[in-house]
Design an enzyme around this catalytic site. Structure first.
Site, short mmCIF file in Angstrom:
data_model
loop_
_atom_site.label_atom_id
_atom_site.label_comp_id
_atom_site.label_asym_id
_atom_site.label_seq_id
_atom_site.Cartn_x
_atom_site.Cartn_y
_atom_site.Cartn_z
N ALA A 24 1.01 -1.24 0.06
CA ALA A 24 0.08 0.02 0.23
C ALA A 24 0.90 1.42 0.02
CB ALA A 24 -1.05 -0.08 1.20
N ALA A 63 10.77 11.76 -10.01
CA ALA A 63 11.15 12.31 -11.39
C ALA A 63 11.89 13.74 -11.12
CB ALA A 63 10.02 12.43 -12.42
N ASP A 90 17.05 7.81 -10.03
CA ASP A 90 16.62 6.66 -9.28
C ASP A 90 17.84 5.61 -9.02
OD1 ASP A 90 14.13 7.45 -9.39
OD2 ASP A 90 13.25 5.85 -10.30
N HIS A 112 -9.51 34.81 -3.25
CA HIS A 112 -10.50 34.27 -2.42
C HIS A 112 -11.64 34.15 -3.63
CE1 HIS A 112 -13.79 33.31 0.27
NE2 HIS A 112 -14.49 34.01 -0.64
N ALA A 118 3.56 -4.52 -5.93
CA ALA A 118 4.25 -3.03 -5.97
C ALA A 118 4.86 -2.71 -4.73
CB ALA A 118 3.10 -1.94 -6.20
N GLU A 157 -0.42 -4.86 3.06
CA GLU A 157 0.56 -3.96 3.32
C GLU A 157 1.52 -4.53 4.55
OE1 GLU A 157 2.42 -1.22 2.29
OE2 GLU A 157 3.46 -1.54 4.17
#
Ligand code: FAD
Ligand code: NAI
Length: 475
Positions: free
Chosen positions: A189, A327, A319, A451, A276, A211
Site C-alpha cells: 500500500a 522524477a 533513481d 478568494h 508494488a 501491506e
C-alpha cells in the site's frame, strides 16, 4: 554521431534527458544514449516516467476519476446522467497517445538543443570511454570528457510471487490492462499500490491491498495518513495492514494470494495481482568491472552530495542513486551535474523535495513530519485547517482533508507542510517555495491569497499555528 563528446549521458529518463539538455545549454557537445523499448517494440526516450510511470498513471487517474464522478457526483451538481459507460479501449488509447506525444516531444527537444539522441545500450568503460551498442549496428567506442549515469530503476520482484506478465504483474503491465479485472489484488500500500488501486477500483474492480507495515502510509505525517486512510476505506479499498505476503499461485480460480496476518495464515483469490513493493536501482551491464564505479549493498551507485562518483568526471543521478525515487529529484540532480561540469556552482536542496500521491483526495507534503520533529527533540508548533471550511472546496464538492503546517517554536521557520485534499499536488508548490526561501509562518500569514481558492487553506493553517485562524475556531 561523433566519436567524442564533452558529455555522454546514459539514460534518457527525466534525470538523463534534462541533464543532457542543460549540458547543451552550456554550449557543450552532448550525446544521450537510451535503450527503452515499449511493448509495441518501438524505442522511445523518456524512461520509466514518461513510458510506464508518472505520465500514463496520471492519464488513467484523471480518466478514471472523471468516470467515477460522472457516476457518483454529477447528481449533486444537478446534472442528470444516464447510461454512463466505460470504454476502456478508448481510455487506454488516450493514455498511449499522451505517452507518444510526450516521448516524441523529448526526441524533438534533444534535437532542438543539438543533443545527439542515440538509441541503444551504453556502457561505461575505464578511462571515461563509453561503449555504445546501437539497436541495429555494431558497438562503437565513444570518448567522453564527462559521463552522467542515469540508468533509473526497475520494480522489485518477490521470489514467491514472480511476475508472469499476465496474472502476476508489475506496475507497467497494470497500467495497460485491456479489461477491468473483477477482483484485483495489490501487494504494497505504497504510492503505486494506492494510485493503481484507485484507478481500477474507480473502473469497477474489487480491490484488496495487503501491506506489511502496521502503520498506513508510514512515511507520511500521522494526521494526514489517518485522514487519507479513512477516505480510502470509504471508497471501498480493502487495505489489510500488518499483512505479509507469503506466496501467490496461479490456478483455475485466478491467483491465490497467501499472506500472514499477525502470524495467522490467510488467503484470498483475485483475477490479477499487482506486486508494488518498491523499486531497485537498475545498473545491469552499465559499468565495466574496471570502470572504478562502486555500488552500495542495496545496488545504488555511490555518489556524494553533488552526485559525483569516485571516478573523476563521472556523475550519477536519479533513481540509480540514493534519495527518493522521484522524477523531479532526478531532474534537479541532472541540472546540478550539468552545471557543475560547466564549472558553475550548483546544489540540490534535498530537504525540500515535495512528495505527491495522486489519489482522490491527493496527498502531498514537503519537509519534516510531526513525528520526525518530535524525535529530533526540537520544540515546534502546529496549525491545521480542514477543507470542509473552505468555500472553494465546498463549491468543488471536494471537502475531504486538511492542511497542516508545522513550524519551529523558537524562530517560527516552517519545517513541514502536509496536505490531504483537492489539488494537494498543486497546492504544495506554495509550501515548497516558502521553505526554499526559509519562510516563517508569519511570511505565509502576511501573504495575500486569492478568494475563494484552495490555497486559502494553507493561509489559514499558517494562521492557526499562532491560533489566529479566521475561518475556523482555533483550538
Ligand atoms: P528512468 O526514468 O527509469 O530512466 C532511465 C532510462 O535509462 C530508461 O529509459 C532506461 O531504458 C535507460 N537505460 C538504463 N540503462 C541503460 C543503458 N545501459 N544504456 C542505455 N539506456 C539505459 N515519480 C514522480 O515524481 N511522480 C510521479 O507521479 C510518479 N509516478 C510513477 C508511477 C509509476 C507507476 C512508477 C513506476 C514510477 C513513478 N514515479 C513517479 C517515479 C519516476 O518514474 C522515477 O523516479 C523516474 O522515472 C526516475 O527517473 P530516471 O531518469 O532516474 O530513471
Ligand atoms: P513504495 O516504497 O512506495 O511502497 C511499497 C510498499 O510495499 C511499502 O509500503 C512496503 O511496506 C510494502 N511491502 C514491501 N514488501 C511487502 C510484502 N512482502 N508484503 C506486503 N507489503 C510489502 O513503492 P512503490 O509503490 O512500489 O513505488 C516505487 C517507487 O516509485 C516509489 O519510491 C515512489 O517514489 C515512486 N512512485 C512515485 C509516485 C508519485 O510520486 N506519485 C507514484 C508511483 C511511484
Amino acid at each position: 554521431m561523433s566519436n567524442s563528446y564533452d558529455v555522454v549521458v546514459i539514460g534518457a529518463g527525466p534525470a538523463g534527458y534534462i541533464a543532457a539538455i542543460r549540458a547543451a545549454q552550456h554550449g557543450m557537445k552532448v550525446a544521450c544514449i537510451d535503450e527503452w523499448k515499449n511493448k509495441d517494440g518501438k524505442n522511445a526516450f523518456g524512461g520509466t516516467c514518461l513510458n510506464a510511470g508518472c505520465i500514463p498513471s496520471k492519464a488513467l487517474l484523471e480518466s478514471s476519476e472523471l468516470f467515477h464522478r460522472a457516476g457518483h457526483e454529477f447528481k449533486k451538481h444537478g446534472i442528470k446522467t444516464s447510461g454512463v459507460e466505460l470504454d476502456l479501449a478508448a481510455m487506454q488509447k488516450r493514455r498511449a497517445s499522451i505517452v507518444r506525444q510526450l516521448t516524441n516531444g523529448i526526441a524533438g527537444l534533444l534535437k532542438a538543443n543539438k543533443v545527439d539522441g542515440l538509441v541503444g545500450h551504453g556502457k561505461l568503460l575505464a578511462g571515461r570511454k563509453v561503449e555504445f551498442s546501437p539497436v541495429d549496428g555494431k558497438p562503437e567506442i565513444i570518448d567522453a570528457t564527462n559521463v552522467i549515469l542515469a540508468s533509473g530503476s526497475t520494480p522489485i520482484e518477490l521470489p514467491f510471487a514472480a511476475f508472469d506478465g499476465d496474472n502476476i504483474v508489475d506496475s507497467w503491465a497494470a497500467l495497460e490492462f485491456d479489461e477491468v479485472p473483477k477482483r484485483l489484488g495489490v501487494i504494497g500500500a505504497g504510492v503505486i499500490g494506492l494510485e493503481l488501486g484507485s484507478v481500477w477500483a474507480r473502473l469497477g474492480s474489487e480491490v484488496t491491498i495487503i501491506e506489511a507495515m502496521h502503520d498506513f502510509l508510514f512515511m507520511a505525517d500521522r494526521d494526514i495518513a489517518a485522514a487519507a486512510g479513512k477516505e480510502f476505506k470509504a471508497q471501498g479499498l480493502d487495505i489489510k495492514l500488518g499483512a505479509k505476503l507469503t506466496g501467490a499461485s496461479v490456478g483455475k480460480n485466478g491467483v491465490k494470494v497467501d499472506y500472514e496476518d499477525a502470524g495467522v495464515p490467510n488467503s484470498f483469490d483475485v483475477d490479477k495481482l499487482v506486486v508494488a513493493v518498491g523499486r531497485r536501482p537498475y545498473t545491469e551491464d552499465l559499468c565495466a568491472d574496471d570502470s572504478g564505479i562502486h555500488v552500495d549493498d542495496r545496488g545504488f551507485i555511490e555518489v556524494d552530495d553533488e552526485c559525483r562518483t569516485r571516478v573523476k568526471g563521472v556523475f550519477a543521478i536519479g533513481d540509480c542513486v540514493r534519495g527518493p525515487m522521484l522524477a523531479h529529484k532526478g531532474s534537479e540532480e541532472g541540472v546540478m551535474a550539468a552545471d557543475l561540469i560547466a564549472g558553475e556552482m550548483s546544489e540540490v536542496n534535498y530537504g525540500v523535495i515535495p512528495s505527491v500521491i495522486y489519489t482522490a483526495p491527493e496527498i502531498a507534503w514537503v519537509g519534516l513530519t510531526e513525528q520526525e520533529i518530535k524525535e529530533s527533540g526540537r520544540e515546534y508548533k502546529t496549525g491545521s485547517f480542514p477543507f470542509a471550511a473552505s468555500g472553494r472546496a465546498k463549491a468543488m464538492e471536494q471537502t475531504s482533508g486538511l492542511v497542516k503546517v508545522i513550524a519551529a517554536a523558537d524562530d517560527d521557520e516552517v519545517l513541514g507542510v502536509h496536505i490531504v485534499g483537492p489539488m494537494a499536488g498543486e497546492l504544495i508548490g506554495e509550501a515548497v517555495l516558502a521553505m526554499e526561501f526559509s519562510a516563517s509562518t508569519e511570511d505565509i500569514q502576511r501573504t495575500i491569497h486569492a478568494h475563494p481558492s484552495l490555497a486559502e487553506a494553507i493561509h489559514e493553517a499558517a494562521l492557526a499555528v499562532d491560533k489566529r485562524a479566521l475561518n475556523f475556531p482555533n483550538k
